[in-house]
Scaffold this motif. Structure first.
Motif, PDB file in Angstrom:
ATOM      1  N   LYS A   1       4.597  -8.090   0.888  1.00  0.00           N
ATOM      2  CA  LYS A   1       4.192  -8.931   2.017  1.00  0.00           C
ATOM      3  C   LYS A   1       2.903  -8.380   2.593  1.00  0.00           C
ATOM      4  N   ILE A   2       1.940  -9.250   2.815  1.00  0.00           N
ATOM      5  CA  ILE A   2       0.661  -8.838   3.385  1.00  0.00           C
ATOM      6  C   ILE A   2       0.860  -8.492   4.860  1.00  0.00           C
ATOM      7  N   THR A   3       0.472  -7.284   5.252  1.00  0.00           N
ATOM      8  CA  THR A   3       0.599  -6.866   6.645  1.00  0.00           C
ATOM      9  C   THR A   3      -0.756  -6.759   7.341  1.00  0.00           C
ATOM     10  N   ASP A   4      -1.792  -6.477   6.593  1.00  0.00           N
ATOM     11  CA  ASP A   4      -3.155  -6.381   7.128  1.00  0.00           C
ATOM     12  C   ASP A   4      -4.067  -7.054   6.108  1.00  0.00           C
ATOM     13  N   LEU A   5      -4.507  -8.265   6.397  1.00  0.00           N
ATOM     14  CA  LEU A   5      -5.207  -9.084   5.401  1.00  0.00           C
ATOM     15  C   LEU A   5      -6.488  -8.441   4.908  1.00  0.00           C
ATOM     16  N   GLU A   6      -7.328  -7.952   5.812  1.00  0.00           N
ATOM     17  CA  GLU A   6      -8.611  -7.398   5.384  1.00  0.00           C
ATOM     18  C   GLU A   6      -8.416  -6.132   4.557  1.00  0.00           C
ATOM     19  N   ARG A   7      -7.487  -5.299   4.979  1.00  0.00           N
ATOM     20  CA  ARG A   7      -7.231  -4.077   4.215  1.00  0.00           C
ATOM     21  C   ARG A   7      -6.633  -4.417   2.856  1.00  0.00           C
ATOM     22  N   PHE A   8      -5.797  -5.444   2.811  1.00  0.00           N
ATOM     23  CA  PHE A   8      -5.190  -5.860   1.544  1.00  0.00           C
ATOM     24  C   PHE A   8      -6.267  -6.353   0.572  1.00  0.00           C
ATOM     25  N   LYS A   9      -7.236  -7.110   1.067  1.00  0.00           N
ATOM     26  CA  LYS A   9      -8.332  -7.571   0.214  1.00  0.00           C
ATOM     27  C   LYS A   9      -9.135  -6.383  -0.318  1.00  0.00           C
ATOM     28  N   GLU A  10      -9.324  -5.383   0.527  1.00  0.00           N
ATOM     29  CA  GLU A  10     -10.030  -4.175   0.082  1.00  0.00           C
ATOM     30  C   GLU A  10      -9.237  -3.466  -1.010  1.00  0.00           C
ATOM     31  N   THR A  11      -7.911  -3.437  -0.862  1.00  0.00           N
ATOM     32  CA  THR A  11      -7.060  -2.816  -1.868  1.00  0.00           C
ATOM     33  C   THR A  11      -7.137  -3.559  -3.189  1.00  0.00           C
ATOM     34  N   LEU A  12      -7.126  -4.877  -3.140  1.00  0.00           N
ATOM     35  CA  LEU A  12      -7.250  -5.679  -4.358  1.00  0.00           C
ATOM     36  C   LEU A  12      -8.544  -5.354  -5.088  1.00  0.00           C
ATOM     37  N   ALA A  13      -9.623  -5.213  -4.339  1.00  0.00           N
ATOM     38  CA  ALA A  13     -10.928  -4.960  -4.947  1.00  0.00           C
ATOM     39  C   ALA A  13     -11.038  -3.537  -5.492  1.00  0.00           C
ATOM     40  N   ALA A  14     -10.496  -2.566  -4.764  1.00  0.00           N
ATOM     41  CA  ALA A  14     -10.667  -1.165  -5.134  1.00  0.00           C
ATOM     42  C   ALA A  14      -9.625  -0.656  -6.118  1.00  0.00           C
ATOM     43  N   GLY A  15      -8.447  -1.289  -6.153  1.00  0.00           N
ATOM     44  CA  GLY A  15      -7.371  -0.802  -6.992  1.00  0.00           C
ATOM     45  C   GLY A  15      -6.549   0.269  -6.292  1.00  0.00           C
ATOM     46  N   ILE A  16      -5.497   0.718  -6.960  1.00  0.00           N
ATOM     47  CA  ILE A  16      -4.545   1.652  -6.354  1.00  0.00           C
ATOM     48  C   ILE A  16      -4.384   2.885  -7.234  1.00  0.00           C
ATOM     49  N   GLY A  17      -4.494   4.055  -6.616  1.00  0.00           N
ATOM     50  CA  GLY A  17      -4.221   5.299  -7.316  1.00  0.00           C
ATOM     51  C   GLY A  17      -5.401   5.837  -8.104  1.00  0.00           C
ATOM     52  N   HIS A  18      -5.091   6.766  -9.001  1.00  0.00           N
ATOM     53  CA  HIS A  18      -6.111   7.451  -9.796  1.00  0.00           C
ATOM     54  C   HIS A  18      -6.214   6.851 -11.206  1.00  0.00           C
ATOM     55  N   ALA A  19      -7.197   7.357 -11.955  1.00  0.00           N
ATOM     56  CA  ALA A  19      -7.399   7.015 -13.376  1.00  0.00           C
ATOM     57  C   ALA A  19      -7.699   5.533 -13.581  1.00  0.00           C
TER      58      ALA A  19
ATOM     59  N   LEU B   1      -9.228   4.344 -16.811  1.00  0.00           N
ATOM     60  CA  LEU B   1      -8.355   4.453 -17.984  1.00  0.00           C
ATOM     61  C   LEU B   1      -7.283   3.377 -18.017  1.00  0.00           C
ATOM     62  N   GLY B   2      -7.457   2.320 -17.223  1.00  0.00           N
ATOM     63  CA  GLY B   2      -6.528   1.191 -17.292  1.00  0.00           C
ATOM     64  C   GLY B   2      -5.442   1.175 -16.238  1.00  0.00           C
ATOM     65  N   PHE B   3      -5.597   1.978 -15.192  1.00  0.00           N
ATOM     66  CA  PHE B   3      -4.599   2.013 -14.114  1.00  0.00           C
ATOM     67  C   PHE B   3      -5.196   1.429 -12.822  1.00  0.00           C
ATOM     68  N   GLY B   4      -4.301   0.942 -11.939  1.00  0.00           N
ATOM     69  CA  GLY B   4      -4.741   0.583 -10.596  1.00  0.00           C
ATOM     70  C   GLY B   4      -4.966  -0.876 -10.306  1.00  0.00           C
ATOM     71  N   LEU B   5      -4.975  -1.738 -11.326  1.00  0.00           N
ATOM     72  CA  LEU B   5      -5.210  -3.164 -11.098  1.00  0.00           C
ATOM     73  C   LEU B   5      -3.952  -3.811 -10.533  1.00  0.00           C
ATOM     74  N   LEU B   6      -4.046  -4.306  -9.298  1.00  0.00           N
ATOM     75  CA  LEU B   6      -2.927  -4.979  -8.634  1.00  0.00           C
ATOM     76  C   LEU B   6      -3.049  -6.482  -8.866  1.00  0.00           C
ATOM     77  N   SER B   7      -2.151  -7.023  -9.671  1.00  0.00           N
ATOM     78  CA  SER B   7      -2.138  -8.459  -9.949  1.00  0.00           C
ATOM     79  C   SER B   7      -1.149  -9.133  -9.019  1.00  0.00           C
ATOM     80  N   ILE B   8      -1.539 -10.257  -8.440  1.00  0.00           N
ATOM     81  CA  ILE B   8      -0.668 -10.968  -7.509  1.00  0.00           C
ATOM     82  C   ILE B   8      -0.556 -12.428  -7.909  1.00  0.00           C
ATOM     83  N   ALA B   9       0.555 -13.039  -7.490  1.00  0.00           N
ATOM     84  CA  ALA B   9       0.780 -14.458  -7.720  1.00  0.00           C
ATOM     85  C   ALA B   9       1.700 -14.962  -6.619  1.00  0.00           C
ATOM     86  N   ARG B  10       1.626 -16.228  -6.359  1.00  0.00           N
ATOM     87  CA  ARG B  10       2.510 -16.788  -5.317  1.00  0.00           C
ATOM     88  C   ARG B  10       3.955 -16.620  -5.735  1.00  0.00           C
ATOM     89  N   GLY B  11       4.752 -16.232  -4.717  1.00  0.00           N
ATOM     90  CA  GLY B  11       6.116 -15.831  -4.966  1.00  0.00           C
ATOM     91  C   GLY B  11       7.065 -16.882  -5.471  1.00  0.00           C
TER      92      GLY B  11
END
Length: 208
Positions: free
Chosen positions: A177-195, A198-208
């Motif tokens: 669930k999105i709790t902070d829209l602007e920060r969530f958009k930044e997370t989508l763009a930057a990815g999550i975690g390390h490496a 090497l193919g890690f960090g891409l957060l894919s989303i779709a309507r529930g």
């Protein structure tokens, strides 16, 4: 942002080489973003398993896959065009399905050298899920439910010689669930975690 879905030809020599080495695959993908003497912009990618190997690539700039196809004729199983990622429909409180391959880690003091800290991959499912919840708190979303679909230690070599690099690879699937829209958009763009290279960090989303 743009999202590309690349279907690779598993019979192509370069594709087989890339599929066996995240370092090499990243280097090949860079051809679509910059000339050899240029520094490519950062982008996120994830290899999806299947009968035909598929690579998802997310980037802030539009890639030129034709340039890569010209360098390696027959590399792609079919032509691919990057598509803009629509973000205008996202709203605070919105619930979305997600998929994420990440390298969950924790930094601890080195018992051999207390002045140094080392990064360790998290192996237990409970620790991996706790890590994901912490990423959500920092990244503008709350994890409503998640499962670890895959978890494995992967070995890779940056060069033909030298010790291998060992990373914990975890595939998460669930709902957020999105709790902070602007920060969530930044997370989508930057990815999550390390490496991320090497193919890690891409957060894919779709309507529930």
């Amino acid at each position: 942002m743009y999202l590309s879905r690349l279907r690779l030809n598993p019979r192509h020599k370069q594709a087989r080489t890339d599929l066996s080495s995240p370092y090499q695959l990243h280097a090949t993908l860079c051809w679509a973003f910059a000339e050899p003497d240029q520094t490519p912009p950062r982008f996120l990618w994830r290899l999806e398993e299947g009968e035909i190997p598929t690579v998802l690539v997310q980037s802030a700039v539009r890639p030129n896959w034709e340039r890569l196809a010209q360098r390696f004729p027959g590399y792609f199983a079919e032509a691919s065009e990057p598509k803009p990622i629509p973000l205008e429909h996202l709203q605070p409180g919105q619930v979305l399905r997600f998929r994420l391959r990440a390298n969950p880690t924790v930094t601890r003091k080195d018992p051999q050298n207390p002045d140094k800290r080392k990064r360790h991959g998290l192996k237990k499912v409970e620790e991996q899920l706790e890590w994901l919840h912490r990423q959500g708190q920092k990244g503008g979303f709350a994890v409503l439910g998640a499962m670890v679909a895959q978890s494995a230690r992967v070995r890779m070599h940056k060069h033909t010689e030298g010790p291998p690099i060992v990373l914990q690879s975890v595939l998460y699937e669930g709902h957020l669930k999105i709790t902070d829209l602007e920060r969530f958009k930044e997370t989508l763009a930057a990815g999550i975690g390390h490496a991320k290279a090497l193919g890690f960090g891409l957060l894919s989303i779709a309507r529930g």
